[in-house]
Design a protein around this motif. Structure first.
Motif, PDB file in Angstrom:
ATOM      1  N   ASN A 150       0.823  -1.201   0.000  1.00 16.63           N
ATOM      2  CA  ASN A 150       0.000   0.000   0.000  1.00 16.63           C
ATOM      3  C   ASN A 150       0.861   1.256   0.000  1.00 16.63           C
ATOM      4  O   ASN A 150       0.568   2.238  -0.701  1.00 16.63           O
ATOM      5  CB  ASN A 150      -0.929  -0.005   1.212  1.00 16.63           C
ATOM      6  CG  ASN A 150      -2.009   1.049   1.120  1.00 16.63           C
ATOM      7  OD1 ASN A 150      -2.752   1.113   0.138  1.00 16.63           O
ATOM      8  ND2 ASN A 150      -2.108   1.888   2.139  1.00 16.63           N
ATOM      9  N   SER A 154       1.022   3.747  -3.217  1.00 16.19           N
ATOM     10  CA  SER A 154       0.625   5.136  -2.942  1.00 16.19           C
ATOM     11  C   SER A 154       1.693   6.105  -3.423  1.00 16.19           C
ATOM     12  O   SER A 154       1.381   7.158  -3.997  1.00 16.19           O
ATOM     13  CB  SER A 154       0.376   5.336  -1.443  1.00 16.19           C
ATOM     14  OG  SER A 154      -0.736   4.584  -1.005  1.00 16.19           O
ATOM     15  N   ARG A 157       1.526   6.265  -7.189  1.00 18.97           N
ATOM     16  CA  ARG A 157       0.344   7.028  -7.605  1.00 18.97           C
ATOM     17  C   ARG A 157       0.584   8.529  -7.447  1.00 18.97           C
ATOM     18  O   ARG A 157       0.282   9.321  -8.341  1.00 18.97           O
ATOM     19  CB  ARG A 157      -0.866   6.564  -6.782  1.00 18.97           C
ATOM     20  CG  ARG A 157      -2.216   7.059  -7.284  1.00 18.97           C
ATOM     21  CD  ARG A 157      -3.349   6.362  -6.548  1.00 18.97           C
ATOM     22  NE  ARG A 157      -3.401   4.933  -6.877  1.00 18.97           N
ATOM     23  CZ  ARG A 157      -3.163   3.952  -6.014  1.00 18.97           C
ATOM     24  NH1 ARG A 157      -2.844   4.226  -4.760  1.00 18.97           N
ATOM     25  NH2 ARG A 157      -3.235   2.695  -6.399  1.00 18.97           N
ATOM     26  N   THR A 158       1.152   8.911  -6.316  1.00 16.25           N
ATOM     27  CA  THR A 158       1.407  10.326  -6.040  1.00 16.25           C
ATOM     28  C   THR A 158       2.438  10.907  -7.001  1.00 16.25           C
ATOM     29  O   THR A 158       2.334  12.071  -7.416  1.00 16.25           O
ATOM     30  CB  THR A 158       1.897  10.503  -4.592  1.00 16.25           C
ATOM     31  OG1 THR A 158       0.898  10.007  -3.694  1.00 16.25           O
ATOM     32  CG2 THR A 158       2.176  11.957  -4.280  1.00 16.25           C
ATOM     33  N   PRO A 183      -4.829  -2.728  -3.319  1.00 18.38           N
ATOM     34  CA  PRO A 183      -4.261  -1.415  -3.652  1.00 18.38           C
ATOM     35  C   PRO A 183      -4.048  -1.186  -5.149  1.00 18.38           C
ATOM     36  O   PRO A 183      -3.671  -0.075  -5.542  1.00 18.38           O
ATOM     37  CB  PRO A 183      -2.911  -1.423  -2.919  1.00 18.38           C
ATOM     38  CG  PRO A 183      -2.981  -2.539  -1.942  1.00 18.38           C
ATOM     39  CD  PRO A 183      -3.867  -3.556  -2.571  1.00 18.38           C
TER      40      PRO A 183
END
Length: 218
Positions: A150, A154, A157-158, A183
């Protein structure tokens, strides 16, 4: 510098449409049925490349990456190895972690290598993890691995990156695979039939939902 492909990642030579930046894909299939090669082909391009290898030496991963058409440029290609293989002579673009069970160490080295690639001007980075299976085997509980994945997804993705993580579903209970898949934005199943590697995609629009042949490398 990274290729200017707008806000999408493309996959030349594969029967896949481009995906938006920030996308994370779970690649599910047995090691011997084309999953390793397909993951590395998904990382091809002029973007930064960061590979976490948990069951194969960095040396072999880099050799296979070249075999599928990848260019080993130490400015943009980085490896985090947690296989206990001796890869130190490859240079500082390969970071070593003592065990697939050291999720904190893997996360620290991954972040450091990501920053190294980004600092060299590659603001689009493709991350590959091969495979999640050793991480799960070394962990007594799926939850730490879930938290690790996760965190990684993340970050990808960011940062508008691309993430591709492989898992062998036959090595785990279905509930474990279902939990690990949460995720991710989509799942690519891969198999081999009569000597031909095939894939199908779940969870993403405009992608082949039925088994589709993957063209062999020329």
């Amino acid at each position: 510098m990274a290729a200017q492909h707008g806000s999408r990642y493309e996959f030349p030579g594969l029967p896949l449409e481009s995906v938006a930046s920030g996308t994370n894909l779970l690649l599910a299939g047995p090691t011997l049925e084309g999953a390793r090669e397909l993951l590395l082909r998904l990382l091809l391009g002029e973007d930064g490349v960061l590979i976490i290898t948990a069951d194969t030496s960095a040396r072999k991963v880099l050799r296979t990456f070249e075999d599928v058409g990848g260019r080993i440029d130490r400015e943009r290609v980085r490896v985090v190895s947690c296989t206990q293989e001796r890869d130190g002579d490859l240079g500082d673009f390969v970071a070593s972690v003592g065990s697939p069970g050291d999720l904190t160490g893997i996360g620290i080295e991954y972040s450091g290598q990501y920053e190294q690639v980004y600092a060299r001007g590659y603001d689009t980075v493709r991350t590959g993890i091969y495979t999640l299976t050793p991480l799960l085997v070394y962990s007594e509980d799926v939850r730490p691995v879930f938290r690790f994945i996760n965190t990684v997804t993340s970050r990808i993705r960011t940062a508008d990156g691309l993430g591709v993580c492989a898992i062998d579903p036959s090595a785990h209970e279905e509930q474990v695979v279902t939990s690990i898949a949460q995720p991710f934005d989509g799942r690519i199943d891969v198999r081999e039939r009569d000597g031909t590697v095939e894939l199908r995609v779940k969870g993403l629009p405009d992608q082949p939902g039925e088994w589709t042949a993957v063209p062999a490398l020329e």
